[in-house]
Write an enzyme that holds these catalytic residues in place. Structure first.
Site, PDB file in Angstrom:
ATOM      1  N   SER A 123       0.813  -1.222   0.000  1.00 29.18           N
ATOM      2  CA  SER A 123       0.000   0.000   0.000  1.00 29.18           C
ATOM      3  C   SER A 123       0.846   1.272   0.000  1.00 29.18           C
ATOM      4  O   SER A 123       0.335   2.345  -0.312  1.00 29.18           O
ATOM      5  CB  SER A 123      -0.948   0.007   1.211  1.00 29.18           C
ATOM      6  OG  SER A 123      -0.238  -0.234   2.409  1.00 29.18           O
ATOM      7  N   ASP A 344      -4.119   6.099  11.630  1.00 24.68           N
ATOM      8  CA  ASP A 344      -3.191   5.590  10.620  1.00 24.68           C
ATOM      9  C   ASP A 344      -1.927   6.438  10.611  1.00 24.68           C
ATOM     10  O   ASP A 344      -1.915   7.562  10.102  1.00 24.68           O
ATOM     11  CB  ASP A 344      -3.861   5.610   9.239  1.00 24.68           C
ATOM     12  CG  ASP A 344      -2.977   5.035   8.142  1.00 24.68           C
ATOM     13  OD1 ASP A 344      -1.830   4.653   8.444  1.00 24.68           O
ATOM     14  OD2 ASP A 344      -3.433   4.962   6.986  1.00 24.68           O
ATOM     15  N   HIS A 347       0.526   5.227   6.557  1.00 23.07           N
ATOM     16  CA  HIS A 347       0.397   5.778   5.207  1.00 23.07           C
ATOM     17  C   HIS A 347       0.494   7.308   5.269  1.00 23.07           C
ATOM     18  O   HIS A 347       0.735   7.877   6.326  1.00 23.07           O
ATOM     19  CB  HIS A 347      -0.929   5.320   4.594  1.00 23.07           C
ATOM     20  CG  HIS A 347      -1.056   3.828   4.533  1.00 23.07           C
ATOM     21  ND1 HIS A 347      -1.750   3.096   5.487  1.00 23.07           N
ATOM     22  CD2 HIS A 347      -0.558   2.931   3.656  1.00 23.07           C
ATOM     23  CE1 HIS A 347      -1.669   1.812   5.192  1.00 23.07           C
ATOM     24  NE2 HIS A 347      -0.952   1.685   4.084  1.00 23.07           N
TER      25      HIS A 347
END
Length: 367
Positions: A123, A344, A347
């Site tokens: 990702s 998160d 990312h």
């Protein structure tokens, strides 16, 4: 000839010999330096280390607006999902020893006309792939594009230029094979590599998923050679898997056709003590760290990448993004991710830090 003349000549000859030997040694050292820079200086471009520098406030950023890019996933679209501060968008990376060229999407498309560029990894590759698509799209907003999303292979094509940006999702680079015992992470198998052939540029990435455990772990067993393990030291497994990838590159890539990059280790910010903060994690962080070093130092996986790359026969350019990304504790989606519950700190928001990764990729290609 008089004694004084003979002595003077001897002194002159001795001095001449010393100067000659000194120049020979200096030339040899310079030659060694140049060879060393070519062989080992994978971070060097025209004598400049692009990855050593600092973050500087810059009102001319970001390079695009998230609302104007059709390629951003909800998990990276921090502005859409309520992030109230905008200062994290207003920084540019300044290398210490040169000026980083500003990204020019039109120039990028012309240079790579008719070519295929593939990101291969997890990702974080998705993060960088979407960023590049947005950056190019912002430069040619009226260009005809085709956007196809699938499980393992996705594409954005800029049809007027014949340029295709591809993403091949494979978190470990090596294969996970389903067998009777379950899902087996096979450290010596890289059958997925058949999909990476015939590309004009490859940008690889892996590490993020190697650390996962429990229900988020994507495999049941690890196979190393003929041996099957229920677990293994993750850095050791990563090293073995990355070595399999390195052998694949050495056997399958023609440097005359294909440029190969490795997207360095992208850091996380889940432990505030790593940057001397009393905060638990990246949530609420509003500014980068000042300076050019990170208090906690480099993650161990970065040393594994450097070691494996040093063994390779084919040229691979390391986009050494680790330290400059560690300084950006403010650039994660944190609680403003449309697809993630919780916080998160793995990312990155778009627009945001991955745009700099792509600017560094562009610099490596044009400088």
């Amino acid at each position: 000839m008089g004694l004084g003349c003979r002595c003077g000549c001897q002194v002159f000859l001795s001095l001449f010999l010393c100067v000659f030997l000194f120049l020979q040694q200096a030339n040899a050292q310079q030659h060694y330096y140049n060879i060393t820079r070519v062989l080992k200086g994978r971070k060097q471009v025209s004598g400049c280390n692009l990855f050593q520098g600092k973050w500087v406030p810059d009102a001319s950023y970001p390079l695009y607006e998230s609302s104007g890019c059709p390629f951003i996933d909800a998990e990276f679209d921090c502005i859409k999902y309520g992030r109230p501060d905008k200062q994290f968008l207003k920084y540019s990376w300044h290398p210490d020893s040169c000026v980083l060229p500003r990204f020019d999407g039109g120039d990028f498309l012309r240079r790579w006309r008719g070519k295929k560029i593939m990101f291969v990894g997890d990702s974080l590759s998705l993060n960088m792939w979407e960023s590049l698509a947005c950056m190019v799209h912002a430069s040619v907003p009226n260009a005809k594009t085709t956007f196809v999303r699938k499980d393992s292979l996705s594409t954005v094509s800029f049809e007027d230029y014949g340029v295709t940006l591809l993403l091949y999702r494979t978190p470990y680079l090596v294969d996970i094979i389903r067998r009777k015992v379950g899902r087996v992470l096979t450290l010596n198998s890289i059958q997925a590599g058949n999909a990476w052939k015939d590309m004009d540029m490859l940008i690889f990435n892996s590490w993020h998923w190697w650390t996962h455990t429990g229900s988020s772990q994507a495999w049941d067993y690890i196979q190393d050679g003929q041996a099957l393990y229920s677990n293994m030291d993750r850095l050791e497994a990563f090293s073995k898997g990355l070595s399999t990838w390195a052998r694949w590159v050495d056997l399958n890539v023609n440097p005359a056709k294909t440029k190969v990059f490795f997207q360095g280790i992208s850091p996380t910010h889940y432990m505030g003590k790593d940057w001397h903060s009393t905060k638990k994690n990246c949530l609420g962080e509003l500014d980068p760290l000042s300076g050019s070093t990170y208090p906690a130092g480099a993650p161990p996986a970065a040393a594994v990448v450097n070691k494996v790359l040093s063994t390779m026969k084919k040229p691979v350019y390391l986009l050494d993004i680790t330290t400059l990304s560690q300084l950006r504790k403010d650039a994660h989606p944190s609680s403003y991710s449309g697809d993630h519950s919780g916080t998160d700190c793995s990312h990155w928001c778009l627009p945001g830090l991955p745009d700099t990764w792509n600017q560094l990729l562009y610099a490596a290609l044009v400088m």
